[in-house]
Motif scaffolding. Structure first.
Motif, PDB file in Angstrom:
ATOM      1  N   SER A 245       9.881  15.585  37.967  1.00 57.87           N
ATOM      2  CA  SER A 245       9.355  16.659  38.809  1.00 57.87           C
ATOM      3  C   SER A 245       8.231  17.411  38.120  1.00 57.87           C
ATOM      4  CB  SER A 245      10.479  17.646  39.165  1.00 57.87           C
ATOM      5  OG  SER A 245      11.461  17.017  39.944  1.00 57.87           O
ATOM      6  N   MET A 246       7.975  17.079  36.844  1.00 55.67           N
ATOM      7  CA  MET A 246       6.897  17.733  36.106  1.00 55.67           C
ATOM      8  C   MET A 246       5.583  17.007  36.353  1.00 55.67           C
ATOM      9  SD  MET A 246       8.770  18.571  32.479  1.00 55.67           S
ATOM     10  CE  MET A 246       9.385  16.900  32.263  1.00 55.67           C
ATOM     11  N   ASP A 247       4.484  17.745  36.231  1.00 54.26           N
ATOM     12  CA  ASP A 247       3.181  17.113  36.388  1.00 54.26           C
ATOM     13  C   ASP A 247       2.926  16.166  35.213  1.00 54.26           C
ATOM     14  OD1 ASP A 247       0.649  16.478  37.267  1.00 54.26           O
ATOM     15  OD2 ASP A 247      -0.287  18.202  36.275  1.00 54.26           O
ATOM     16  N   ILE A 248       2.296  15.048  35.503  1.00 50.29           N
ATOM     17  CA  ILE A 248       1.946  14.063  34.479  1.00 50.29           C
ATOM     18  C   ILE A 248       0.446  14.180  34.225  1.00 50.29           C
ATOM     19  CG2 ILE A 248       1.743  11.593  34.015  1.00 50.29           C
ATOM     20  CD1 ILE A 248       4.272  11.183  35.669  1.00 50.29           C
ATOM     21  N   PRO A 249       0.019  14.476  32.993  1.00 47.79           N
ATOM     22  CA  PRO A 249      -1.401  14.721  32.720  1.00 47.79           C
ATOM     23  C   PRO A 249      -2.264  13.471  32.723  1.00 47.79           C
ATOM     24  CG  PRO A 249      -0.145  14.817  30.684  1.00 47.79           C
ATOM     25  CD  PRO A 249       0.860  14.686  31.793  1.00 47.79           C
ATOM     26  N   GLY A 250      -1.632  12.290  32.636  1.00 44.95           N
ATOM     27  CA  GLY A 250      -2.391  11.052  32.608  1.00 44.95           C
ATOM     28  C   GLY A 250      -1.453   9.867  32.559  1.00 44.95           C
ATOM     29  N   SER A 251      -1.988   8.675  32.759  1.00 49.32           N
ATOM     30  CA  SER A 251      -1.152   7.483  32.715  1.00 49.32           C
ATOM     31  C   SER A 251      -1.124   6.933  31.291  1.00 49.32           C
ATOM     32  CB  SER A 251      -1.670   6.418  33.682  1.00 49.32           C
ATOM     33  OG  SER A 251      -2.886   5.876  33.220  1.00 49.32           O
TER      34      SER A 251
ATOM     35  N   ALA B 129       3.102   7.065  34.753  1.00 48.88           N
ATOM     36  CA  ALA B 129       1.990   7.067  35.705  1.00 48.88           C
ATOM     37  C   ALA B 129       2.344   7.936  36.898  1.00 48.88           C
ATOM     38  CB  ALA B 129       1.673   5.651  36.165  1.00 48.88           C
ATOM     39  N   HIS B 130       1.313   8.337  37.616  1.00 47.49           N
ATOM     40  CA  HIS B 130       1.568   9.175  38.785  1.00 47.49           C
ATOM     41  C   HIS B 130       2.386   8.420  39.829  1.00 47.49           C
ATOM     42  CE1 HIS B 130       1.004  12.487  41.538  1.00 47.49           C
ATOM     43  NE2 HIS B 130       0.657  11.625  42.472  1.00 47.49           N
ATOM     44  N   ALA B 131       1.971   7.190  40.159  1.00 41.38           N
ATOM     45  CA  ALA B 131       2.710   6.405  41.143  1.00 41.38           C
ATOM     46  C   ALA B 131       3.054   5.003  40.645  1.00 41.38           C
ATOM     47  CB  ALA B 131       1.916   6.308  42.454  1.00 41.38           C
ATOM     48  N   GLY B 132       2.260   4.440  39.751  1.00 42.82           N
ATOM     49  CA  GLY B 132       2.556   3.108  39.216  1.00 42.82           C
ATOM     50  C   GLY B 132       2.219   1.966  40.150  1.00 42.82           C
ATOM     51  N   SER B 133       1.351   2.211  41.137  1.00 44.64           N
ATOM     52  CA  SER B 133       1.027   1.177  42.120  1.00 44.64           C
ATOM     53  C   SER B 133       0.473  -0.091  41.476  1.00 44.64           C
ATOM     54  CB  SER B 133      -0.011   1.706  43.122  1.00 44.64           C
ATOM     55  OG  SER B 133       0.460   2.855  43.778  1.00 44.64           O
ATOM     56  N   SER B 134      -0.370   0.067  40.458  1.00 45.24           N
ATOM     57  CA  SER B 134      -1.010  -1.091  39.841  1.00 45.24           C
ATOM     58  C   SER B 134       0.002  -2.037  39.216  1.00 45.24           C
ATOM     59  CB  SER B 134      -2.007  -0.630  38.768  1.00 45.24           C
ATOM     60  OG  SER B 134      -3.051   0.121  39.348  1.00 45.24           O
ATOM     61  N   TYR B 135       1.175  -1.523  38.881  1.00 44.18           N
ATOM     62  CA  TYR B 135       2.188  -2.315  38.192  1.00 44.18           C
ATOM     63  C   TYR B 135       3.286  -2.805  39.136  1.00 44.18           C
ATOM     64  CZ  TYR B 135      -0.126  -0.287  34.189  1.00 44.18           C
ATOM     65  OH  TYR B 135      -1.077   0.087  33.276  1.00 44.18           O
TER      66      TYR B 135
END
Length: 574
Positions: A473-479, A378-384
């Motif tokens: 450091s790579m872009d994540i295309p989706g969670s 995930a981009h940040a994982g806040s929900s988890y």
């Protein structure tokens, strides 16, 4: 078309339709639909009298017999709302049998949560008013908790039902239910002694029911199928090959009989086909990973049964608990015996923004069922990681408490996505000199990334190596969320870090099970991301280098970053 005016008239019309040899579209069917739609929009207190509620329940059962599932759902919702409002100030519905019938109807529709709550009310009323309905209520409670896979509770309720039956008159249906639940619990637990002890009582109850109702009755077919399946399981557990083949032959006869007698679309015919497929799969060694013509055919048969159960016109439907259970069994069989190269690309469900609550419920259920490892990209994982989000933090804690591992990969704040971060138009333009400060002062960093890191450190201190976070450091295309049985993927449609976290569903999210190639591909992708990412400790050691790399990239993008449309996330127009 003359409209229906009263509940009594609606019941009479429904009974008339049920008595016809054919039940295609008719004016009476349209009248019934119109009437139900009308009363479901009425003031619920208009039907608060116990006699009127009893008629509503009668109409529900008739609509169920007619296969009018949408009407059943609407009437059940209305009936429960009516009873709830009627008892706002005082208890009005003393009849435990009424509550018990409602609970059974809800269970039949796959609504196990509400069924359990209603049956608990039925039990309380029965004890308070010394009702003879109590054994039947306990039997239904045991069946509902069994279907909810709460096996310990199911065994307790079944035993209590048996104890109540000792002191009361004979009740074939109740006896059948409680003894079947005991058999099913023993079967699930692979408890040979308990299964061997429970089977004679169940067999006796099945024979008594058949003698009373006849062998061609649907309930008898269903009981015979359960009995043959349990006997097959006992034979398999004790390496009795002859016994296995004998029960397979019995299941084949029952399957054929159900198809011919009840019709291929009948719920018991679907159950018979699924039971035979599962037994054939086990007999062919499928559970041990054997791939053969026999196991492949068993998978195809179960696939057909599951597809039939999921049809809109089916007595089950796509989201019914029975259909979902068949689908999970199919996933278990495929993943055990079908080579990876032959797995299909199957999407179980596509969640849209207006289905955000359903999406969250499905994810929560997957997290609660996991017994091994939860994987997250995930981009940040806040929900988890953050309890304040009120999404998946609690199920993650519960999973860790029962020994499940949690592995997460999140995005570094120092990657090139920073170029897309919105800024105050009155501020200085983004440069390599101020980019780090801009990120550290951004809502994304202060409200997502930094709190997630703090939460991870707290979890690590409590659960040790069960929790591990890596940063890429790579872009994540989706969670991506992966459990042993289920996967979810939500693509990111925006490059703005602010819009990738701490929000609801904005695009879509797909759900897939472990027998889909998407699950296997996602596991491979997670492994790649995991291996190419830094542990948090490694990230901290090299963080200044990551910042410097971002500053160099911003220098290289100087001609692009000055275009306001890019910073705002607008699509450039030619």
């Amino acid at each position: 078309m003359i409209p229906i005016g009263t509940l009594d008239e609606a019941i009479s019309v429904a009974e008339g339709i049920l008595g016809r040899p054919t039940r295609g579209p008719s004016e009476d069917g349209d009248r019934l639909t119109s009437y139900v739609g009308g009363i479901c929009g009425d003031d619920a207190t208009a039907y608060a009298d116990p006699a009127e509620v009893g008629k509503l329940v009668r109409l529900v059962k008739l609509c169920l017999a007619l296969g009018r599932k949408p009407l059943v759902d609407d009437l059940l919702d209305m009936t429960l709302r009516t009873m709830e409002l009627a008892e706002a100030d005082e208890e009005k519905f003393e009849d435990a049998a009424l509550w018990n019938r409602l609970g059974a109807l809800l269970a039949g529709q796959g609504d196990l949560v509400r069924a359990r709550a209603v049956l608990n009310t039925a039990r309380d009323r029965a004890r308070r008013h010394h009702s003879t309905e109590l054994p039947r209520i306990l039997a239904n409670m045991s069946a509902v908790t069994l279907r909810a896979e709460d096996y310990r509770a199911a065994a307790v309720w079944a035993q209590k039902g048996i104890e109540e039956l000792w002191d009361g008159p004979d009740d074939l249906e109740t006896s059948l239910t409680v003894h079947r639940v005991r058999v099913e619990v023993a079967k699930v637990n692979a408890d040979v002694k308990a299964l061997d002890d429970a089977l004679p009582y169940f067999a006796e109850a099945v024979d008594a029911l058949a003698a009373s109702k006849g062998e061609k009755q649907a309930r008898v077919f269903e009981a015979r199928i359960a009995l043959a399946t349990a006997r097959f399981r006992l034979a398999a557990l004790t390496d009795d090959r002859q016994g296995c083949e004998g029960q397979l032959a019995e299941l084949e006869l029952l399957n054929l009989g159900a198809q011919v007698t009840l019709g291929a679309g009948h719920r018991v015919a679907i159950v018979a086909q699924a039971a035979l497929a599962a037994a054939e799969f086990d007999a062919g060694g499928g559970a041990d990973g054997v791939t053969s013509a026999r196991t492949k055919e068993a998978v195809q048969v179960l696939d057909a049964a599951t597809e039939r159960a999921a049809r809109e016109a089916s007595p089950f439907g796509r989201e019914h608990t029975q259909t979902l259970k068949l689908r999970q069994t199919l996933a278990d069989m495929r993943s055990a015996a079908v080579p990876y190269t032959e797995l299909p690309y199957v999407i179980e469900h596509v969640y849209k923004p207006d289905e955000n609550n359903d999406r969250n419920k499905a994810k929560t259920a997957a997290l609660k069922q996991e017994q091994s490892t939860i994987r997250l990209i995930a981009h940040a994982g806040s929900s988890y990681f953050l309890s304040a989000q009120h999404r998946f933090h609690e199920p993650i804690i519960q999973a860790l408490d029962r020994g499940v591992r949690f592995r997460a990969v999140i995005s570094s704040p120092w990657n090139s996505l920073a170029a897309f971060m919105p800024r105050d138009k009155s501020g200085d333009p983004m440069t390599s000199w101020n980019i780090v400060e801009l990120i550290e002062n951004s809502p994304y960093y202060k409200e997502a990334f930094a709190p997630v890191i703090a939460s991870y450190q707290n979890l690590r201190a409590t659960y040790g190596n069960r929790v591990e976070l890596r940063i890429t450091s790579m872009d994540i295309p989706g969670s991506t969320l992966l459990t042993s049985d289920t996967g979810f993927f939500e693509p990111y449609i925006t490059s703005n870090p602010e819009d990738r976290t701490r929000r609801g569903l904005r695009v879509l999210e797909v759900k897939f099970l472990k027998d889909s190639k998407y699950h296997a591909d996602s596991l491979q992708e997670f492994t790649t991301q995991w291996e190419l990412s830094s542990t948090y400790e490694q990230f901290k050691v090299h963080e200044e280098g990551h910042k410097a790399a971002l500053q160099s990239e911003i220098d290289a993008l100087v001609d692009i970053q000055v275009r306001p449309s890019v910073r705002k996330g607008d699509v450039p127009r030619s």
